[in-house]
Write a protein that holds these residues in place. Structure first.
Motif, mmCIF file in Angstrom:
data_model
loop_
_atom_site.group_PDB
_atom_site.id
_atom_site.type_symbol
_atom_site.label_atom_id
_atom_site.label_comp_id
_atom_site.label_asym_id
_atom_site.label_seq_id
_atom_site.Cartn_x
_atom_site.Cartn_y
_atom_site.Cartn_z
ATOM 1 N N PHE A 179 -45.267 -84.287 -2.521
ATOM 2 C CA PHE A 179 -45.426 -82.886 -2.138
ATOM 3 C C PHE A 179 -46.622 -82.711 -1.204
ATOM 4 O O PHE A 179 -46.533 -82.056 -0.167
ATOM 5 C CB PHE A 179 -45.581 -82.004 -3.376
ATOM 6 C CG PHE A 179 -45.918 -80.584 -3.042
ATOM 7 C CD1 PHE A 179 -44.927 -79.708 -2.618
ATOM 8 C CD2 PHE A 179 -47.221 -80.113 -3.142
ATOM 9 C CE1 PHE A 179 -45.233 -78.386 -2.299
ATOM 10 C CE2 PHE A 179 -47.538 -78.806 -2.822
ATOM 11 C CZ PHE A 179 -46.534 -77.936 -2.398
ATOM 12 N N VAL A 180 -47.737 -83.315 -1.571
ATOM 13 C CA VAL A 180 -48.950 -83.191 -0.755
ATOM 14 C C VAL A 180 -48.724 -83.796 0.627
ATOM 15 O O VAL A 180 -49.072 -83.188 1.643
ATOM 16 C CB VAL A 180 -50.160 -83.856 -1.459
ATOM 17 C CG1 VAL A 180 -51.349 -83.988 -0.520
ATOM 18 C CG2 VAL A 180 -50.548 -83.062 -2.694
ATOM 19 N N LEU A 181 -48.132 -84.972 0.677
ATOM 20 C CA LEU A 181 -47.893 -85.610 1.973
ATOM 21 C C LEU A 181 -46.930 -84.799 2.835
ATOM 22 O O LEU A 181 -47.130 -84.678 4.039
ATOM 23 C CB LEU A 181 -47.361 -87.027 1.777
ATOM 24 C CG LEU A 181 -48.389 -88.044 1.289
ATOM 25 C CD1 LEU A 181 -47.718 -89.388 1.050
ATOM 26 C CD2 LEU A 181 -49.549 -88.182 2.240
ATOM 27 N N SER A 182 -45.893 -84.233 2.229
ATOM 28 C CA SER A 182 -44.961 -83.427 3.017
ATOM 29 C C SER A 182 -45.632 -82.150 3.504
ATOM 30 O O SER A 182 -45.368 -81.683 4.613
ATOM 31 C CB SER A 182 -43.707 -83.097 2.209
ATOM 32 O OG SER A 182 -43.993 -82.193 1.166
ATOM 33 N N HIS A 183 -46.521 -81.584 2.705
ATOM 34 C CA HIS A 183 -47.241 -80.384 3.107
ATOM 35 C C HIS A 183 -48.194 -80.691 4.266
ATOM 36 O O HIS A 183 -48.269 -79.941 5.235
ATOM 37 C CB HIS A 183 -48.019 -79.794 1.931
ATOM 38 C CG HIS A 183 -48.736 -78.528 2.273
ATOM 39 N ND1 HIS A 183 -48.070 -77.354 2.518
ATOM 40 C CD2 HIS A 183 -50.055 -78.265 2.444
ATOM 41 C CE1 HIS A 183 -48.955 -76.399 2.807
ATOM 42 N NE2 HIS A 183 -50.168 -76.944 2.777
ATOM 43 N N ILE A 184 -48.898 -81.815 4.168
ATOM 44 C CA ILE A 184 -49.826 -82.211 5.235
ATOM 45 C C ILE A 184 -49.057 -82.438 6.524
ATOM 46 O O ILE A 184 -49.464 -82.002 7.597
ATOM 47 C CB ILE A 184 -50.616 -83.477 4.835
ATOM 48 C CG1 ILE A 184 -51.620 -83.137 3.728
ATOM 49 C CG2 ILE A 184 -51.334 -84.083 6.040
ATOM 50 C CD1 ILE A 184 -52.289 -84.336 3.112
ATOM 51 N N THR A 185 -47.907 -83.122 6.433
ATOM 52 C CA THR A 185 -47.084 -83.366 7.614
ATOM 53 C C THR A 185 -46.610 -82.052 8.213
ATOM 54 O O THR A 185 -46.637 -81.869 9.433
ATOM 55 C CB THR A 185 -45.870 -84.245 7.243
ATOM 56 O OG1 THR A 185 -46.349 -85.459 6.678
ATOM 57 C CG2 THR A 185 -45.020 -84.549 8.449
ATOM 58 N N HIS A 186 -46.192 -81.116 7.355
ATOM 59 C CA HIS A 186 -45.730 -79.811 7.825
ATOM 60 C C HIS A 186 -46.869 -79.074 8.538
ATOM 61 O O HIS A 186 -46.664 -78.494 9.609
ATOM 62 C CB HIS A 186 -45.197 -79.000 6.645
ATOM 63 C CG HIS A 186 -44.791 -77.613 7.013
ATOM 64 N ND1 HIS A 186 -43.658 -77.352 7.754
ATOM 65 C CD2 HIS A 186 -45.351 -76.398 6.769
ATOM 66 C CE1 HIS A 186 -43.543 -76.048 7.949
ATOM 67 N NE2 HIS A 186 -44.579 -75.440 7.351
ATOM 68 N N VAL A 187 -48.050 -79.086 7.966
ATOM 69 C CA VAL A 187 -49.201 -78.407 8.562
ATOM 70 C C VAL A 187 -49.567 -79.058 9.891
ATOM 71 O O VAL A 187 -49.818 -78.389 10.879
ATOM 72 C CB VAL A 187 -50.407 -78.402 7.591
ATOM 73 C CG1 VAL A 187 -51.676 -77.946 8.287
ATOM 74 C CG2 VAL A 187 -50.107 -77.528 6.388
ATOM 75 N N ARG A 188 -49.582 -80.394 9.937
ATOM 76 C CA ARG A 188 -49.904 -81.101 11.183
ATOM 77 C C ARG A 188 -48.893 -80.774 12.267
ATOM 78 O O ARG A 188 -49.256 -80.557 13.417
ATOM 79 C CB ARG A 188 -49.939 -82.610 10.953
ATOM 80 C CG ARG A 188 -51.176 -83.084 10.271
ATOM 81 C CD ARG A 188 -51.170 -84.590 10.152
ATOM 82 N NE ARG A 188 -52.343 -85.043 9.415
ATOM 83 C CZ ARG A 188 -52.456 -86.209 8.846
ATOM 84 N NH1 ARG A 188 -51.463 -87.089 8.928
ATOM 85 N NH2 ARG A 188 -53.537 -86.537 8.200
ATOM 86 N N ASN A 189 -47.615 -80.757 11.918
ATOM 87 C CA ASN A 189 -46.581 -80.449 12.900
ATOM 88 C C ASN A 189 -46.694 -79.010 13.402
ATOM 89 O O ASN A 189 -46.436 -78.726 14.566
ATOM 90 C CB ASN A 189 -45.174 -80.702 12.317
ATOM 91 C CG ASN A 189 -44.893 -82.179 12.132
ATOM 92 O OD1 ASN A 189 -45.543 -83.015 12.733
ATOM 93 N ND2 ASN A 189 -43.934 -82.482 11.290
ATOM 94 N N SER A 190 -47.092 -78.099 12.526
ATOM 95 C CA SER A 190 -47.260 -76.695 12.920
ATOM 96 C C SER A 190 -48.434 -76.530 13.877
ATOM 97 O O SER A 190 -48.375 -75.750 14.826
ATOM 98 C CB SER A 190 -47.488 -75.829 11.679
ATOM 99 O OG SER A 190 -46.353 -75.853 10.859
ATOM 100 N N VAL A 191 -49.503 -77.259 13.629
ATOM 101 C CA VAL A 191 -50.701 -77.184 14.476
ATOM 102 C C VAL A 191 -50.421 -77.789 15.850
ATOM 103 O O VAL A 191 -50.868 -77.271 16.864
ATOM 104 C CB VAL A 191 -51.898 -77.882 13.801
ATOM 105 C CG1 VAL A 191 -53.079 -78.000 14.749
ATOM 106 C CG2 VAL A 191 -52.301 -77.125 12.535
ATOM 107 N N GLU A 192 -49.686 -78.895 15.889
ATOM 108 C CA GLU A 192 -49.401 -79.581 17.139
ATOM 109 C C GLU A 192 -48.428 -78.796 18.020
ATOM 110 O O GLU A 192 -48.411 -78.971 19.223
ATOM 111 C CB GLU A 192 -48.840 -80.974 16.857
ATOM 112 C CG GLU A 192 -49.863 -81.908 16.255
ATOM 113 C CD GLU A 192 -49.273 -83.236 15.817
ATOM 114 O OE1 GLU A 192 -48.052 -83.436 15.980
ATOM 115 O OE2 GLU A 192 -50.030 -84.075 15.317
#
Length: 76
Positions: A62-75
């Motif tokens: 869950f944490v890794l998918s959330h971090i990936t989602h946040v990174r993709n949103s920022v990029e």
């Protein structure tokens, strides 16, 4: 004529591992048994540890998918 070799992969249910913990404080194990194992797992330490591991993996996923989602949103 060439023959193909088929390899059967073991499923996770086929793979059982004996696990030994070293240097775990007795008080920590006692508290875990009293507060978690006895009331929720009918005293079955094996099932309690399996559940603990499964939940830790699910939380990590869950944490890794959330971090990936946040990174993709920022990029974007």
């Amino acid at each position: 004529m060439r023959m193909k070799k088929t390899v059967a992969l073991a499923t996770e249910k086929d793979l059982l591992v004996d696990l030994t913990f070293h240097s775990v404080p007795a008080l920590l194990l006692t508290k875990f048994a009293e507060k978690i194992v006895r009331p929720y797992f009918n005293g079955n330490l094996n099932i309690a540890v399996q559940d603990l591991i499964r939940k830790a993996i699910a939380e990590q996923d869950f944490v890794l998918s959330h971090i990936t989602h946040v990174r993709n949103s920022v990029e974007a």
